[in-house]
Design an enzyme around this catalytic site. Structure first.
Site, PDB file in Angstrom:
ATOM      1  N   ASP A 176      28.098 -65.069  98.512  1.00 12.16           N
ATOM      2  CA  ASP A 176      29.388 -64.491  98.868  1.00 12.16           C
ATOM      3  C   ASP A 176      29.847 -65.469  99.935  1.00 12.16           C
ATOM      4  O   ASP A 176      29.291 -65.483 101.037  1.00 12.16           O
ATOM      5  CB  ASP A 176      29.241 -63.085  99.451  1.00 12.16           C
ATOM      6  CG  ASP A 176      30.602 -62.503  99.790  1.00 12.16           C
ATOM      7  OD1 ASP A 176      31.381 -63.220 100.447  1.00 12.16           O
ATOM      8  OD2 ASP A 176      30.887 -61.369  99.412  1.00 12.16           O
ATOM      9  N   HIS A 177      30.825 -66.320  99.606  1.00 14.18           N
ATOM     10  CA  HIS A 177      31.078 -67.445 100.519  1.00 14.18           C
ATOM     11  C   HIS A 177      31.551 -66.974 101.892  1.00 14.18           C
ATOM     12  O   HIS A 177      31.472 -67.708 102.861  1.00 14.18           O
ATOM     13  CB  HIS A 177      32.017 -68.481  99.895  1.00 14.18           C
ATOM     14  CG  HIS A 177      33.457 -68.093  99.889  1.00 14.18           C
ATOM     15  ND1 HIS A 177      33.993 -67.219  98.982  1.00 14.18           N
ATOM     16  CD2 HIS A 177      34.487 -68.452 100.694  1.00 14.18           C
ATOM     17  CE1 HIS A 177      35.280 -67.068  99.232  1.00 14.18           C
ATOM     18  NE2 HIS A 177      35.610 -67.807 100.265  1.00 14.18           N
ATOM     19  N   HIS A 239      33.698 -59.520  99.368  1.00 12.35           N
ATOM     20  CA  HIS A 239      33.961 -60.002 100.729  1.00 12.35           C
ATOM     21  C   HIS A 239      34.199 -58.859 101.724  1.00 12.35           C
ATOM     22  O   HIS A 239      33.620 -58.833 102.804  1.00 12.35           O
ATOM     23  CB  HIS A 239      35.162 -60.943 100.747  1.00 12.35           C
ATOM     24  CG  HIS A 239      35.073 -62.063  99.750  1.00 12.35           C
ATOM     25  ND1 HIS A 239      33.900 -62.701  99.450  1.00 12.35           N
ATOM     26  CD2 HIS A 239      36.018 -62.668  98.983  1.00 12.35           C
ATOM     27  CE1 HIS A 239      34.119 -63.650  98.549  1.00 12.35           C
ATOM     28  NE2 HIS A 239      35.406 -63.645  98.248  1.00 12.35           N
TER      29      HIS A 239
HETATM   30  C1  BG6 Z   1      37.577 -65.716  96.248  1.00 16.37           C
HETATM   31  C2  BG6 Z   1      38.580 -64.993  95.385  1.00 16.37           C
HETATM   32  O1  BG6 Z   1      36.320 -65.100  96.179  1.00 16.37           O
HETATM   33  O2  BG6 Z   1      38.028 -65.701  97.595  1.00 16.37           O
HETATM   34  C3  BG6 Z   1      39.961 -65.593  95.525  1.00 16.37           C
HETATM   35  O3  BG6 Z   1      38.158 -65.053  94.022  1.00 16.37           O
HETATM   36  C4  BG6 Z   1      40.358 -65.677  96.977  1.00 16.37           C
HETATM   37  O4  BG6 Z   1      40.917 -64.835  94.787  1.00 16.37           O
HETATM   38  C5  BG6 Z   1      39.279 -66.341  97.812  1.00 16.37           C
HETATM   39  O5  BG6 Z   1      41.568 -66.411  97.076  1.00 16.37           O
HETATM   40  C6  BG6 Z   1      39.592 -66.255  99.307  1.00 16.37           C
HETATM   41  O6  BG6 Z   1      38.665 -67.029 100.024  1.00 16.37           O
HETATM   42  P1  BG6 Z   1      39.068 -67.661 101.431  1.00 16.37           P
HETATM   43  O7  BG6 Z   1      37.817 -68.363 101.872  1.00 16.37           O
HETATM   44  O8  BG6 Z   1      40.201 -68.595 101.170  1.00 16.37           O
HETATM   45  O9  BG6 Z   1      39.458 -66.522 102.329  1.00 16.37           O
END
Ligand code: BG6
Length: 489
Positions: A176-177, A239
């Site tokens: 989960d980045h 997230h």
């Molecule tokens: C991803 C989603 O997991 O996270 C995207 O699939 C979203 O739809 C993105 O735009 C948002 O990540 P960050 O790091 O830009 O907040």
């Protein structure tokens, strides 16, 4: 995984794809530039495209040129990265190609192997099983899986089962980045590296919690995936619920994989169900229509998609963590596309003072204390306090809200803003799963989210329109207003 040694080979499935070009390859470049990749570790790209090593190197070099600012690029680092590369075309459903890939893995490895699945999730199981069938998924190998793990509980179980036939759970790293973001880890540091907040961190002192992940972007050419998913499955299931877990969990015994994840799963299992009986009062969904975003006119979701759709691009929920610590505290969660600003933040509002000694205007000036943990676009922690407004107070003492502001960019000026995958790659290369999601977490999150999605369907709830560039449908204001709260904006 205590026996894990740093990977000698990283094999990326989907190495020519969008995520690889935008995030994964630039992250590896930055790690290379800082000499953080293990000596001699090779990187094997694989995808269906028939490329040779040179073709893949060109793709990597182009991605670095596009994503890494010129001032941070060096020929030496690029050369160092390119020297590590190899490429082997393969498709999970093509046995001969997987056999050839396994042969290449065997030839390149010199110890542990890390696989990274950055393809459509339906290939995770077949690819892992093909690796096992070809003898390259045994001890000393591990696998990183990108989100989404399925699109509901049943499909998540199917993917997890099928990957589990090749890798045991301690060797599976679900990303989960958000967990790789510096600010998210700082939330753990803030809670458990300070004695100041923890005594106040409960229903006794906290009135409400808000978690907002706002995006200004639309669906950006990912319409087919997104329309099947929507804000609930794309963002909230993973997230936002991970952020909620980090805010709400009990102190883990240690900062290590099992202890941290044991605490997070307890939070997920304490979430009060939102289902067909209460979706109408506990949730709001919206879909953006044409409007203005960041100063330009943008089309609505249905126009971008090219057809009408019932998919939500905005969701707001009132969640409850039913346990001793949080009983009665609403956790408001909201996320959406085409909102007015890109902003990820957690706001903790404390309870009002039990009694005002001031009387007069000060009583109307008084606001509850708040702690704002801003994660994006900038990292900042702000504590809202009441202070005396300077003056002689002839008409009575006045109070003003002032913010105690900790801006990390100023404090840690020299630290570069990292891509979340830099941290995640290093941890997975070393076999540390603390910042990865365990199977039971993913499945508990899906179970909770499925009840909401089923509830919308059964109740016939459709997304309400909101113009691009606004904070979602007006009903999301009523969602918090009902308990006398207001979104922090
Ligand atoms: C991803 C989603 O997991 O996270 C995207 O699939 C979203 O739809 C993105 O735009 C948002 O990540 P960050 O790091 O830009 O907040």
């Amino acid at each position: 995984m205590s026996q894990a040694t740093p990977a000698s080979l990283l094999t990326i499935f989907g190495a020519t794809g969008d995520l690889a070009r935008r995030m994964l390859l630039p992250s590896l470049y930055s790690l290379q530039a800082e000499h953080l990749l293990p000596d001699g570790m090779r990187i094997l790209g694989t995808a269906r495209s028939e490329l040779d090593r040179e073709g893949f190197s060109n793709l990597v070099a182009a991605s670095i040129a596009e994503r890494i600012p010129a001032a941070e690029r060096s020929d030496e680092a690029l050369r160092g990265l390119l020297e590590r590369l190899d490429y082997c075309a393969a498709g999970a459903d093509d046995d001969a190609s997987m056999q050839a890939l396994a042969g290449r893995v065997d030839a390149l490895r010199n110890g542990d192997v890390l696989y990274h699945m950055s393809t459509a999730p339906r290939f995770y199981g077949p690819a892992c099983q093909a690796l096992a069938a070809n003898g390259v998924a045994g001890p000393g190998t591990r696998v990183m899986l990108e989100k989404p793990i399925g699109k509901d509980l049943a499909s998540a179980i199917a993917i997890n089962d099928s990957v589990a036939m090749a890798f045991d759970e301690e060797r599976i790293f679900r990303t989960d980045h958000y967990l790789g973001k510096e600010g998210v880890q700082n939330l753990i540091a803030l809670r458990f590296g300070n004695s100041l907040f923890e005594p106040l961190w409960s229903a006794r002192h906290i009135e409400q919690v808000q978690i907002t992940v706002g995006e200004t972007v639309g669906v950006e050419g990912r319409g087919d995936y997104y329309d099947d998913s929507g804000a609930l499955r794309d963002m909230l299931q993973n997230h936002l619920l991970q952020l909620l877990c980090l805010v709400a969990m009990e102190p883990p015994a240690r900062f290590e994989p099992t202890a941290v994840r044991n605490e997070k799963i307890k939070v997920l299992r304490s979430l009060r169900p939102i289902d067909r009986g209460n979706v109408g009062t506990e949730s709001v969904i919206g879909q953006y229509t044409a409007g203005a975003s960041e100063g330009r006119v943008v089309p609505g979701y249905a126009e971008e998609l090219g057809r009408a759709s019932r998919t939500e691009t905005f969701v707001a929920l009132r969640a409850h963590v039913d346990n001793w610590r949080w009983s009665g505290v609403p956790f408001y969660l909201r996320t959406g596309k085409r909102l007015p600003s890109r902003s990820t933040e957690i706001y903790i509002q404390f309870r009002k003072v039990p009694y005002s000694i001031f009387g007069g205007p000060a009583d109307t000036d008084m606001r509850p204390n708040g702690l704002l943990i801003k994660l994006q676009p900038e990292e900042r922690i702000e504590l809202d306090l009441m202070s005396k407004t300077p003056g002689l107070d002839r008409a009575g003492l006045r109070l003003s809200q002032v913010a105690l502001d900790l801006d990390f960019h100023e404090e840690f000026l020299n630290s570069r803003k990292r891509i979340a995958y830099e941290r995640l790659y290093l941890d997975a290369i070393e076999g540390n799963g603390t910042l990865f999601v365990r199977r039971d977490e993913t499945e508990a999150a899906w179970q909770w989210v499925d009840a909401i999605a089923d509830g919308w369907r059964d109740a016939g709830m459709l997304p309400k329109p909101y113009p691009a560039g606004t904070w979602g449908p007006g009903a999301s204001v009523s969602l918090v207003d009902r308990l006398g709260h207001g979104w922090r904006e």
